[in-house]
Write a protein that holds these residues in place. Structure first.
Motif, PDB file in Angstrom:
ATOM      1  N   ALA A  76       0.823  -1.210   0.000  1.00 30.44           N
ATOM      2  CA  ALA A  76       0.000   0.000   0.000  1.00 30.44           C
ATOM      3  C   ALA A  76       0.856   1.259   0.000  1.00 30.44           C
ATOM      4  O   ALA A  76       0.546   2.235  -0.692  1.00 30.44           O
ATOM      5  N   ALA A  77       1.949   1.246   0.752  1.00 27.43           N
ATOM      6  CA  ALA A  77       2.827   2.415   0.812  1.00 27.43           C
ATOM      7  C   ALA A  77       3.554   2.642  -0.513  1.00 27.43           C
ATOM      8  O   ALA A  77       4.109   3.725  -0.726  1.00 27.43           O
ATOM      9  N   ARG A  78       3.531   1.653  -1.371  1.00 29.07           N
ATOM     10  CA  ARG A  78       4.179   1.759  -2.684  1.00 29.07           C
ATOM     11  C   ARG A  78       3.166   2.026  -3.791  1.00 29.07           C
ATOM     12  O   ARG A  78       3.478   1.895  -4.972  1.00 29.07           O
ATOM     13  N   GLY A  79       1.946   2.360  -3.403  1.00 30.95           N
ATOM     14  CA  GLY A  79       0.945   2.715  -4.391  1.00 30.95           C
ATOM     15  C   GLY A  79       0.150   1.558  -4.945  1.00 30.95           C
ATOM     16  O   GLY A  79      -0.619   1.732  -5.906  1.00 30.95           O
ATOM     17  N   VAL A  80       0.313   0.353  -4.368  1.00 26.02           N
ATOM     18  CA  VAL A  80      -0.463  -0.805  -4.821  1.00 26.02           C
ATOM     19  C   VAL A  80      -1.662  -0.945  -3.888  1.00 26.02           C
ATOM     20  O   VAL A  80      -1.523  -1.355  -2.733  1.00 26.02           O
ATOM     21  N   ALA A  81      -2.828  -0.602  -4.382  1.00 25.72           N
ATOM     22  CA  ALA A  81      -4.041  -0.680  -3.575  1.00 25.72           C
ATOM     23  C   ALA A  81      -4.600  -2.096  -3.626  1.00 25.72           C
ATOM     24  O   ALA A  81      -4.887  -2.623  -4.703  1.00 25.72           O
ATOM     25  N   GLN A 213      -5.560  -3.265  -7.342  1.00 25.85           N
ATOM     26  CA  GLN A 213      -6.196  -2.363  -8.295  1.00 25.85           C
ATOM     27  C   GLN A 213      -5.365  -2.290  -9.571  1.00 25.85           C
ATOM     28  O   GLN A 213      -4.169  -2.044  -9.535  1.00 25.85           O
ATOM     29  N   ARG A 218       0.664  -5.221 -10.916  1.00 29.90           N
ATOM     30  CA  ARG A 218       1.093  -4.102 -10.074  1.00 29.90           C
ATOM     31  C   ARG A 218       2.001  -4.583  -8.944  1.00 29.90           C
ATOM     32  O   ARG A 218       2.890  -3.858  -8.497  1.00 29.90           O
ATOM     33  N   ALA A 222       5.933  -3.373  -8.404  1.00 31.80           N
ATOM     34  CA  ALA A 222       6.431  -2.810  -7.144  1.00 31.80           C
ATOM     35  C   ALA A 222       7.697  -3.523  -6.697  1.00 31.80           C
ATOM     36  O   ALA A 222       8.650  -2.881  -6.218  1.00 31.80           O
TER      37      ALA A 222
END
Length: 494
Positions: A76-81, A213, A218, A222
């Motif tokens: 999540a902190a890497r933009g992977v929702a 997402q 994704r 990451a």
């Protein structure tokens, strides 16, 4: 090739996890991937429509939310929702009946009626100890658990599942749990399948069964981005055919035992080669990717809110189908997993068109086109589904190893999940990752703790190599906030 401290062959989630762990320790790491893109089972393609993305292998990722590796890596902190579906998973039965596992345990128990109390007894203690349960089952079983309550919780539940589904009496509840056990892709009931049922079953009410997402790719991106940020390099489009091609003192192989045999040849001791030859592969997955014009018209509309749908009927039917596939018998009503990604991630649907992802469990090496097989299974619970299909692509189990050599005969688990092979993967050894060849390690799902997108096989193999080869007993930091590389590179100790 440029010399590196570590060469990794294969860029599936375990290969990338091993590479990230090594690079975070300050080592120079090169990853070699035969495909044009990284990711292995995380790859995706726009198969029929440039705007519609299909997950070619894995689509739903409970372990990406729960495993120790990914908890620290912090997607999540890497933009992977990681998106949670409205209903974690559903299990349609004949007519318009169905059973549901909601993220909310109370709601699940309420819907299970007379079995609600028993479901709560089964799952609630595991949910309270979820991190301990997950870490123990994904540990490789070679260390004491951090939470000593976990073995006491798992022991009677595993035995109860093996003997009779832990006292569940209604067909709905029995099917709901057996459908999760079928993720083991092998004989049912079994103790390994019971462990998978308890792990995935309780996670439905804990970390959930999320979808990334935008698609599984994704997650791969990451991992690859973090590797490059820490000095690692990725080489795609070239198949390594011999260990001699790799200019590195330490080699991590995200391959099956067959892959190791092909790369090492006669350099392996005869006894070890024979042990690898005895490694057993399980039933196959036959995949259908479909482009449809509307949501799946389930007879029970609420099924359309589930992130994952299990098609197998009642418990007895699932036992018969899974055991037949394990015996190599090709049935016409296999267990099928279905995902409509746009249920959880609406952006995956464009202009009314949407992807549908589906697997059928079939005998290893099955050559049948899975599209009609899977379409018929969906039609049974969603009449009219075939009329919504715009385009379809089927990958028979026999052809899946062309996409990924780690799936021999369609075995997406890279080795049968039997009682023996749940712990002794690929051979009986205290350090199952180390091979007899100096500096050469296996890090694929053919090693403990086995299949799924959790990264733990690669991470644990890398930890073993760091300890033995570089005298680094402490694991490197994996979180996104510390972007630094250690100032002095470790030196090999052997």
């Amino acid at each position: 090739m440029t010399r590196a401290d570590v060469a990794v062959v294969g860029s599936g989630p375990n290969g990338l996890a091993a590479a990230v762990t090594m690079a975070r320790a300050g080592l120079s790491v090169h990853v070699h991937e035969q495909a044009a893109t990284v990711g292995g089972g995380l790859r995706g393609e726009a198969l029929f429509d440039s705007e519609i993305w299909h997950d070619v292998c894995a689509a739903v990722h409970p372990m990406a939310a729960a495993s120790a590796f990914f908890r620290e890596f912090d997607l999540a902190a890497r933009g992977v929702a990681l998106l949670q579906p409205p209903i974690t998973y559903a299990h349609p039965l004949d007519g318009d009946a169905a059973a549901f596992a909601y993220h909310d345990l109370d709601r699940t128990c309420d819907r299970l009626g007379p079995d609600g109390y028993r479901w709560r007894q089964l799952m609630a203690p595991l949910v309270r100890h979820s991190a301990g349960v997950t870490d123990f089952l994904l540990s490789g079983q070679r260390s004491l658990p951090h939470d000593f309550a976990v073995p006491l919780l798992l022991g009677p539940r595993l035995l109860g599942h093996y003997l009779g589904v832990n006292g569940l009496r209604t067909e709905a509840a029995r099917a709901l749990l057996t459908g999760v056990a079928a993720h083991a892709m092998g004989r049912l009931p079994s103790l390994p399948a019971g462990a998978i049922a308890l792990l995935l079953g309780h996670l439905a009410h804990a970390a959930g069964w999320p979808l990334p997402q935008g698609g599984s790719v994704r997650i791969a991106k990451a991992l690859a981005d973090d590797l490059r940020a820490h000095g690692g390099m990725v080489h795609t489009g070239h198949r390594v055919t011999d260990l001699a091609e790799l200019d590195a003192p330490v080699i991590m192989l995200d391959t099956t035992p067959r892959g190791l045999l092909a790369l090492a040849g006669d350099r392996l001791p005869p006894r070890y080669r024979r042990a690898l030859d005895r490694f057993h592969y399980g039933p196959g997955a036959a995949k259908a990717d479909l482009l449809v014009s509307e949501p799946i018209p389930w007879a029970c509309p609420e099924v359309g809110r589930a992130g994952t749908v299990h098609l197998g009927g009642i418990r007895a039917a699932m036992l018969a189908a899974e055991n037949a596939a394990a015996r190599g018998e090709a049935g016409e009503e296999p267990f099928v997993l279905v995902v409509d990604p746009a249920v959880t991630d609406p952006g995956r649907a464009v202009g009314g068109r949407r992807p549908v992802w589906a697997y059928a469990h079939v005998p290893n090496g099955d050559i049948r086109d899975p599209v009609p097989l899977i379409t018929r299974r969906i039609e049974r619970y969603a009449p009219g589904f075939a009329d919504t299909v715009i385009a379809a692509r089927g990958v028979p189990a026999a052809e899946y190893q062309t996409y990924n050599p780690n799936y021999p005969g369609g075995d997406i688990g890279a080795g049968a999940v039997t009682l023996t092979q749940s712990v002794f993967r690929p051979v009986p050894a205290w350090n199952p990752y180390r091979t007899p060849l100096p500096g050469v390690y296996l890090c694929s799902a053919s090693t403990p703790p086995g299949p799924s997108v959790h990264g733990m096989c690669g991470h644990l193999a890398a930890r073993a190599a760091l300890r033995r080869e570089f005298n680094m007993p402490t694991a490197p930091h994996l979180g996104p906030k510390d972007g630094t590389i250690v100032a002095e590179r470790p030196r090999r100790t052997s």
